[in-house]
Structure formats: structure tokens, C-alpha cells
Design a protein around this motif. Sequence first.
Motif, PDB file in Angstrom:
ATOM      1  N   HIS A 296     -15.023 -18.376  27.083  1.00 20.96           N
ATOM      2  CA  HIS A 296     -15.993 -17.356  26.707  1.00 20.96           C
ATOM      3  C   HIS A 296     -15.440 -16.621  25.496  1.00 20.96           C
ATOM      4  CE1 HIS A 296     -19.450 -14.924  27.104  1.00 20.96           C
ATOM      5  NE2 HIS A 296     -18.898 -13.878  27.701  1.00 20.96           N
ATOM      6  N   ILE A 297     -16.255 -15.808  24.869  1.00 17.38           N
ATOM      7  CA  ILE A 297     -15.829 -15.101  23.665  1.00 17.38           C
ATOM      8  C   ILE A 297     -14.851 -13.983  23.997  1.00 17.38           C
ATOM      9  CG2 ILE A 297     -17.957 -15.659  22.431  1.00 17.38           C
ATOM     10  CD1 ILE A 297     -18.930 -12.831  23.058  1.00 17.38           C
ATOM     11  N   ASN A 298     -14.134 -13.529  22.975  1.00 19.83           N
ATOM     12  CA  ASN A 298     -13.228 -12.378  23.074  1.00 19.83           C
ATOM     13  C   ASN A 298     -12.150 -12.565  24.141  1.00 19.83           C
ATOM     14  OD1 ASN A 298     -14.733 -11.027  21.071  1.00 19.83           O
ATOM     15  ND2 ASN A 298     -16.134 -10.197  22.612  1.00 19.83           N
ATOM     16  N   GLY A 299     -11.701 -13.807  24.306  1.00 18.52           N
ATOM     17  CA  GLY A 299     -10.601 -14.051  25.209  1.00 18.52           C
ATOM     18  C   GLY A 299     -10.930 -13.950  26.678  1.00 18.52           C
ATOM     19  N   ARG A 300     -12.211 -13.842  27.019  1.00 17.85           N
ATOM     20  CA  ARG A 300     -12.600 -13.788  28.422  1.00 17.85           C
ATOM     21  C   ARG A 300     -12.941 -15.191  28.929  1.00 17.85           C
ATOM     22  NH1 ARG A 300     -13.729  -8.494  30.203  1.00 17.85           N
ATOM     23  NH2 ARG A 300     -15.224  -9.203  31.762  1.00 17.85           N
TER      24      ARG A 300
END
Length: 365
Positions: A296-300
Motif C-alpha cells: 500500500h502507499i506511504n509504507g503501509r
Amino acid sequence: MSQLTASELIRTSVADLGFDPDYVDFSSTEVIAEAVRRAASLRSPLSRAALKRAVLEPLLPLLQQAGDLPDQVHDVIDELLGLGDLVERSIERDGTDRKFILLGMPRFVVLGEGTIAIVGCRPDAMPMLNEELASWIDFVGSGRFVSQFASHTDDIGSVLRSEGLVELQLRSWVGLPAPADADDYLNGMRQRVQSGLRAHGVQITEVFDPSTPSTYYRGRWRSPRPSDGGLTLGRRPQAYGSDLWSLAAFQDGSPVRLTDLPTDADSYRGCDEAWRIMAAMDASSGSAQSIVLSDHINGRVVLSLFSPPPSWVQRTMAHLASPLPRVGRALLSYSLPVAVIDEVVRTLETTMWVTCEDTRKAKSK
């Protein structure tokens, strides 16, 4: 006096629930959840079906297409029961035990890192917090949260207690069941059935078929067949309210003994135990339910579930994850920080016996 259009009435309704109609409408889980809480606050005690009607009847004439709204309302009611905003209890009326939805007591749960979950409802549509404090609330999915940053105070707990909310410990709120081996858990349930009621004349209209793929929940239910035998999870109708969850010993397609769920009514709902029994049956047969991790985006990380989560999973997700639109064929998807993935997976492995498929391109070390 002016006449409002259907779209203007919808916007007014969204605004009355405390949301900006320029950004959200009744396709939003947050708006639906607040509508359900409002209806329950004004009309409880009432049955699950009556609560669903109370939310839908004013809305359906205003919408050009209902779409998935009835199913969304059904799912949100389940989520609010799982979170504890609402509770379902048996109440005797006219000599018959009937299930009614009641309001959960106003409480708060400290989740850590300066975040608090708001749980419960007040009667007569009274707000949980005064107007100034209400601006602290952040609606995420069906849940409501307050952050220390938004409140600008180091002691949110004292402020919430002054508003009449009772603090509930995180461990008690999540309510994790004791870890158990899937076979041992099923044997314990089998013993409860054997000491349960004789089922002569009892009609079970739907049964869970553990031979079906665990990735399509709704396709796992069917009518009983003459060949059905052994420990069987099913639903049976009652005169009032939703169908009952039952665990039965079947012989030649009919129940001979049964026990209704939940067996632990003080801690869990019937569906909580039923979904755990389903997971145990899958694991015991060598076809454990799966969860999927993806990037997922932003390291999630995205965690996808393919079966309904019991209340302790819902509450774990409520304080560690954020809901997402469904990914692929998943029933539910969540966005989680990498730092909590191990904790969430461990909870699912030890209480639901799942297997984890990690499809991330760059896995954390």
C-alpha cells in the motif's frame, strides 16, 4: 415555504448527522454508521430488522438507486454491535425470548499513542460530547476516535469522564478468546452439542458447507441435504427477529441434537462463535482460511479478509488499522502500519487458525 428536492433532502440529512455533504453522502460508511446510531438512540430497544428499516425507509424514496445500501446498513449494524456501540440481548415479551438491540453504555478506550476510541450511544439522540468536544471526534469507518493532538490536552481521559463516559480497559474491550487448537476447540463444541437439546422437529434452513472455497463467504451456505451428517453449523428461523445461529449434530440430513449460539452470551455474539467455528472446521479439514498482505502507499500494508471478522478482530482492527474499499475478491480490506502487522497476524493465527499469504514486493525485515 419552499419545496426541497430529493438531493437537497439527502444533503440536509447528511449535514444533520454532522458531516459535510460536499464531501460525503449515504454511500459512506461513516455516514451510515451515524444514521444507525441515531435511529437506535431514538427507538431502542428494537429488533435488528426494525433498526434496518428505521434507517432505510426515510432514505430509499430519496435515492434514484438503492444500490448496495441495504447490504451496507446490514453490515454496519454488525460492525456497531462488534465495536460495542450497540448490544444485542434477549428480552422476554409475551412469554417469548426475543432479541433486541440496545444502546451500549457511553465509554472510552485508550488505544495508545494518544488515541482514544469512543464507544456506546446516548438515548434520545443526545450527543456523546458537548459541542466543543464533539469537534475532536474523528470518524473512521464505523468507529469514532479522539486524538490527543486534536484535543490539545494531556489528560483527555479526565475530560471524557467529566462528560459521563466510563473508561474501559483495552484488553477487556478487545476481548480476545483464549488460544486453542482448532481440533480441541471443535471437540469442546461437539461435547456441548451432545449435552444439548434434542432437536426433534427443529427446522434448520441453512447450513455451512466446509467443502466450499473459503474465499467466497456467501457461497458457503446452502439448504440441508439428506447426506448431511456429523457436527453442522446452521441457521434456524424464530418467530421474531433474525435467524438463530445453531450448532447441531446431524443425521441423514436432519438435526438430532443442538445448542444455540452463543454458548458464552456474556462475552460473545452468536455470529462471533459461529465464525470461529467455521474457521476451526476449515483448519481442521486442512483448508484453513487465508488472509492476504499486499503493498500500500506511504509504507503501509493492506490486509484482506475473506470471511466476516468476529468482534475481537473488529476491535483489533479498529485500533490498529483503517478500513479500505475491498481489494479484489476480499470481503474486507484494511490499511495497517508495518509496525503492527506481526501483532495482527498473530491474533488471527492464534484465534482463527488462518494462514497468511504475503504478496508484498519488499517485505519488512
